[in-house]
Design a protein around this motif. Structure first.
Motif, PDB file in Angstrom:
ATOM      1  N   ALA A 231    -100.229 -52.210 -28.636  1.00  0.00           N
ATOM      2  CA  ALA A 231     -99.364 -53.271 -28.122  1.00  0.00           C
ATOM      3  C   ALA A 231     -97.947 -52.752 -27.946  1.00  0.00           C
ATOM      4  N   HIS A 232     -97.370 -53.067 -26.784  1.00  0.00           N
ATOM      5  CA  HIS A 232     -95.972 -52.748 -26.479  1.00  0.00           C
ATOM      6  C   HIS A 232     -95.286 -54.025 -26.014  1.00  0.00           C
ATOM      7  N   VAL A 233     -94.117 -54.308 -26.544  1.00  0.00           N
ATOM      8  CA  VAL A 233     -93.295 -55.408 -26.041  1.00  0.00           C
ATOM      9  C   VAL A 233     -91.925 -54.825 -25.687  1.00  0.00           C
ATOM     10  N   ARG A 234     -91.487 -55.068 -24.452  1.00  0.00           N
ATOM     11  CA  ARG A 234     -90.221 -54.518 -23.972  1.00  0.00           C
ATOM     12  C   ARG A 234     -89.266 -55.645 -23.596  1.00  0.00           C
ATOM     13  N   ASP A 235     -87.974 -55.375 -23.779  1.00  0.00           N
ATOM     14  CA  ASP A 235     -86.982 -56.369 -23.396  1.00  0.00           C
ATOM     15  C   ASP A 235     -86.703 -56.276 -21.896  1.00  0.00           C
ATOM     16  N   ALA A 236     -85.753 -57.052 -21.438  1.00  0.00           N
ATOM     17  CA  ALA A 236     -85.462 -57.110 -19.997  1.00  0.00           C
ATOM     18  C   ALA A 236     -84.993 -55.771 -19.446  1.00  0.00           C
ATOM     19  N   ASP A 237     -84.467 -54.919 -20.299  1.00  0.00           N
ATOM     20  CA  ASP A 237     -84.006 -53.593 -19.866  1.00  0.00           C
ATOM     21  C   ASP A 237     -85.086 -52.527 -19.987  1.00  0.00           C
ATOM     22  N   GLY A 238     -86.289 -52.937 -20.386  1.00  0.00           N
ATOM     23  CA  GLY A 238     -87.382 -51.979 -20.521  1.00  0.00           C
ATOM     24  C   GLY A 238     -87.418 -51.249 -21.846  1.00  0.00           C
ATOM     25  N   GLU A 239     -86.541 -51.642 -22.777  1.00  0.00           N
ATOM     26  CA  GLU A 239     -86.517 -50.980 -24.072  1.00  0.00           C
ATOM     27  C   GLU A 239     -87.613 -51.568 -24.977  1.00  0.00           C
ATOM     28  N   LEU A 240     -88.304 -50.707 -25.693  1.00  0.00           N
ATOM     29  CA  LEU A 240     -89.386 -51.138 -26.570  1.00  0.00           C
ATOM     30  C   LEU A 240     -88.798 -51.853 -27.795  1.00  0.00           C
ATOM     31  N   ILE A 241     -89.265 -53.064 -28.059  1.00  0.00           N
ATOM     32  CA  ILE A 241     -88.724 -53.839 -29.175  1.00  0.00           C
ATOM     33  C   ILE A 241     -89.784 -54.219 -30.211  1.00  0.00           C
ATOM     34  N   ALA A 242     -91.069 -54.076 -29.885  1.00  0.00           N
ATOM     35  CA  ALA A 242     -92.122 -54.373 -30.858  1.00  0.00           C
ATOM     36  C   ALA A 242     -93.378 -53.603 -30.492  1.00  0.00           C
ATOM     37  N   VAL A 243     -94.124 -53.182 -31.522  1.00  0.00           N
ATOM     38  CA  VAL A 243     -95.376 -52.439 -31.313  1.00  0.00           C
ATOM     39  C   VAL A 243     -96.395 -52.873 -32.363  1.00  0.00           C
ATOM     40  N   ALA A 244     -97.636 -52.522 -32.116  1.00  0.00           N
ATOM     41  CA  ALA A 244     -98.715 -52.680 -33.097  1.00  0.00           C
ATOM     42  C   ALA A 244     -99.938 -51.962 -32.553  1.00  0.00           C
ATOM     43  N   ARG A 245    -100.914 -51.804 -33.419  1.00  0.00           N
ATOM     44  CA  ARG A 245    -102.198 -51.198 -33.035  1.00  0.00           C
ATOM     45  C   ARG A 245    -103.322 -52.127 -33.477  1.00  0.00           C
ATOM     46  N   GLY A 246    -104.316 -52.265 -32.638  1.00  0.00           N
ATOM     47  CA  GLY A 246    -105.504 -53.021 -32.975  1.00  0.00           C
ATOM     48  C   GLY A 246    -106.731 -52.147 -32.804  1.00  0.00           C
ATOM     49  N   ALA A 247    -107.724 -52.323 -33.671  1.00  0.00           N
ATOM     50  CA  ALA A 247    -108.977 -51.566 -33.570  1.00  0.00           C
ATOM     51  C   ALA A 247    -110.122 -52.455 -34.023  1.00  0.00           C
ATOM     52  N   ILE A 248    -111.227 -52.394 -33.296  1.00  0.00           N
ATOM     53  CA  ILE A 248    -112.417 -53.159 -33.655  1.00  0.00           C
ATOM     54  C   ILE A 248    -113.468 -52.191 -34.191  1.00  0.00           C
ATOM     55  N   THR A 249    -113.915 -52.452 -35.424  1.00  0.00           N
ATOM     56  CA  THR A 249    -114.889 -51.566 -36.064  1.00  0.00           C
ATOM     57  C   THR A 249    -115.846 -52.388 -36.918  1.00  0.00           C
ATOM     58  N   GLY A 250    -116.917 -51.726 -37.337  1.00  0.00           N
ATOM     59  CA  GLY A 250    -117.881 -52.329 -38.253  1.00  0.00           C
ATOM     60  C   GLY A 250    -118.913 -53.182 -37.558  1.00  0.00           C
ATOM     61  N   PRO A 251    -120.070 -53.365 -38.196  1.00  0.00           N
ATOM     62  CA  PRO A 251    -121.125 -54.222 -37.617  1.00  0.00           C
ATOM     63  C   PRO A 251    -120.656 -55.654 -37.372  1.00  0.00           C
ATOM     64  N   ASP A 252    -119.697 -56.119 -38.191  1.00  0.00           N
ATOM     65  CA  ASP A 252    -119.192 -57.482 -38.029  1.00  0.00           C
ATOM     66  C   ASP A 252    -118.046 -57.563 -37.027  1.00  0.00           C
ATOM     67  N   ARG A 253    -117.694 -56.426 -36.424  1.00  0.00           N
ATOM     68  CA  ARG A 253    -116.659 -56.357 -35.390  1.00  0.00           C
ATOM     69  C   ARG A 253    -115.343 -56.974 -35.869  1.00  0.00           C
ATOM     70  N   TRP A 254    -114.817 -56.376 -36.905  1.00  0.00           N
ATOM     71  CA  TRP A 254    -113.525 -56.775 -37.431  1.00  0.00           C
ATOM     72  C   TRP A 254    -112.402 -56.237 -36.542  1.00  0.00           C
ATOM     73  N   LEU A 255    -111.386 -57.044 -36.307  1.00  0.00           N
ATOM     74  CA  LEU A 255    -110.149 -56.565 -35.698  1.00  0.00           C
ATOM     75  C   LEU A 255    -109.227 -56.106 -36.817  1.00  0.00           C
ATOM     76  N   GLY A 256    -108.889 -54.833 -36.836  1.00  0.00           N
ATOM     77  CA  GLY A 256    -107.926 -54.315 -37.798  1.00  0.00           C
ATOM     78  C   GLY A 256    -106.560 -54.222 -37.154  1.00  0.00           C
TER      79      GLY A 256
END
Length: 326
Positions: free
Chosen positions: A226-251
């Motif tokens: 995940a990338h979130v940028r402000d009006a000037d294109g500067e990165l202001i927030a990030v995160a990572r998501g991953a789906i794993t396991g038989p139960d398909r957990w979002l980490g």
């Protein structure tokens, strides 16, 4: 009175908080005992961490655990989390996992003590120590609680120390998807690979990212950045998501916001974006790992519907090699 064998279990502590006339005043605290030293005990309570000097303790005892997930559920979630943070060097010790990644993060450089190590516990810890020393690293053990309470008790006897308690929190995706954020927030851009500035922002928090870190972060088949940028294109927030396991957990991991953009709801905004992506990929539940002492993050996740599924302690050998990175 409590003993080392009670660490990791639910206890009630009656402590002296004052005196009225010639009579002491008491209050009770209920929580998980996470540390017991010669001078203090530390509880993880619903309201946060509470440290109590032993001189103030009137009575203390173990009590029946709160409703907890079955051991199989704890193991399944820990294995899903392991798959979402894949250490490149691996071995097994019965059902225990031995993991190494050049000391980048404790998660990828600790033995996961779940299930049966296929030998007496003391011999299992000996084997863990040998394996990590052979790889030039200080031995670490990830001990989910209370499942690994016997492991923790044995490690206490051997002089292993403990890093801060980590909460493994879970939430169904539905309430996260139902949350609303400020209308003026920029969109959450979800990409299959992170941009250079994404790595730069994460490195500012985690330290330099060696090649093994990039391999861990990008080495999961179903992941998103995940990338979130402000009006000037500067990165202001990030995160990572991953789906794993038989139960398909979002980490969910590495959720960060630049200081100048905090208190705008960006954290909730990013988590909701990851939840939307995960729902489209047949996931129904999310988990994350957060240190119990990080009260601001715990409060944010609580507002999103996360609650503690179980906890774990990362235990560190008293000597025997270079320290691992937190």
């Amino acid at each position: 009175m409590l003993r080392q064998q009670d660490v990791g279990h639910r206890v009630v502590v009656r402590r002296i908080v004052g005196v009225s006339g010639d009579r002491p005043l008491y209050t009770d605290a209920l929580g998980e005992l996470v540390d017991l030293s010669e001078t203090d005990l530390t509880l993880a309570t619903d309201k946060g961490t509470l440290r109590v000097p032993l001189r103030d303790v009137h009575r203390a005892k173990r009590v029946p655990p709160a409703r907890r997930p079955h051991a199989a559920a704890v193991i399944a979630l820990e294995l899903a989390a392991d798959a979402a943070w894949p250490a490149p060097t691996r071995a097994t010790l019965g059902s225990w996992l031995l993991r190494a990644a050049g000391n980048w993060t404790g998660r990828a450089n600790s033995a996961l003590a779940v299930g049966d190590p296929d030998r007496p516990l003391e011999a299992a810890i000996d084997a863990v120590e040998r394996w990590y020393l052979e790889h030039g690293q200080r031995p670490l053990i990830n001990a989910p609680m209370p499942l690994a309470a016997p492991v923790n008790a044995m490690l206490d006897e051997r002089g292993w120390t403990a890093r801060p308690l980590t909460l493994v929190q879970t939430a169904p995706l539905a309430p996260i998807l139902a949350t609303t954020g400020a209308a003026d927030l920029p969109p959450v851009d979800l990409a299959d690979s992170p941009g250079d500035d994404w790595f730069t922002m994460v490195a500012a928090h985690k330290g330099d990212l060696p090649p093994v870190a990039v391999r861990i972060l990008t080495g999961v088949p179903e992941k998103v950045f995940a990338h979130v940028r402000d009006a000037d294109g500067e990165l202001i927030a990030v995160a990572r998501g991953a789906i794993t396991g038989p139960d398909r957990w979002l980490g969910i991991s590495l959720l960060q916001t630049v200081p100048a953009a905090r208190r705008r709801g960006l954290g909730r905004h990013v988590v909701r974006g990851l939840a939307q992506w995960a729902a489209q990929h047949r996931a129904t539940r999310a988990y994350l790992q957060v240190e119990e002492r990080n009260t601001a993050a715990v409060a944010l996740y609580g507002r999103l519907g996360f609650s503690t599924h179980h906890t774990y302690l990362t235990r560190e050998a008293p000597s025997g090699g270079p320290p691992g990175e937190a």
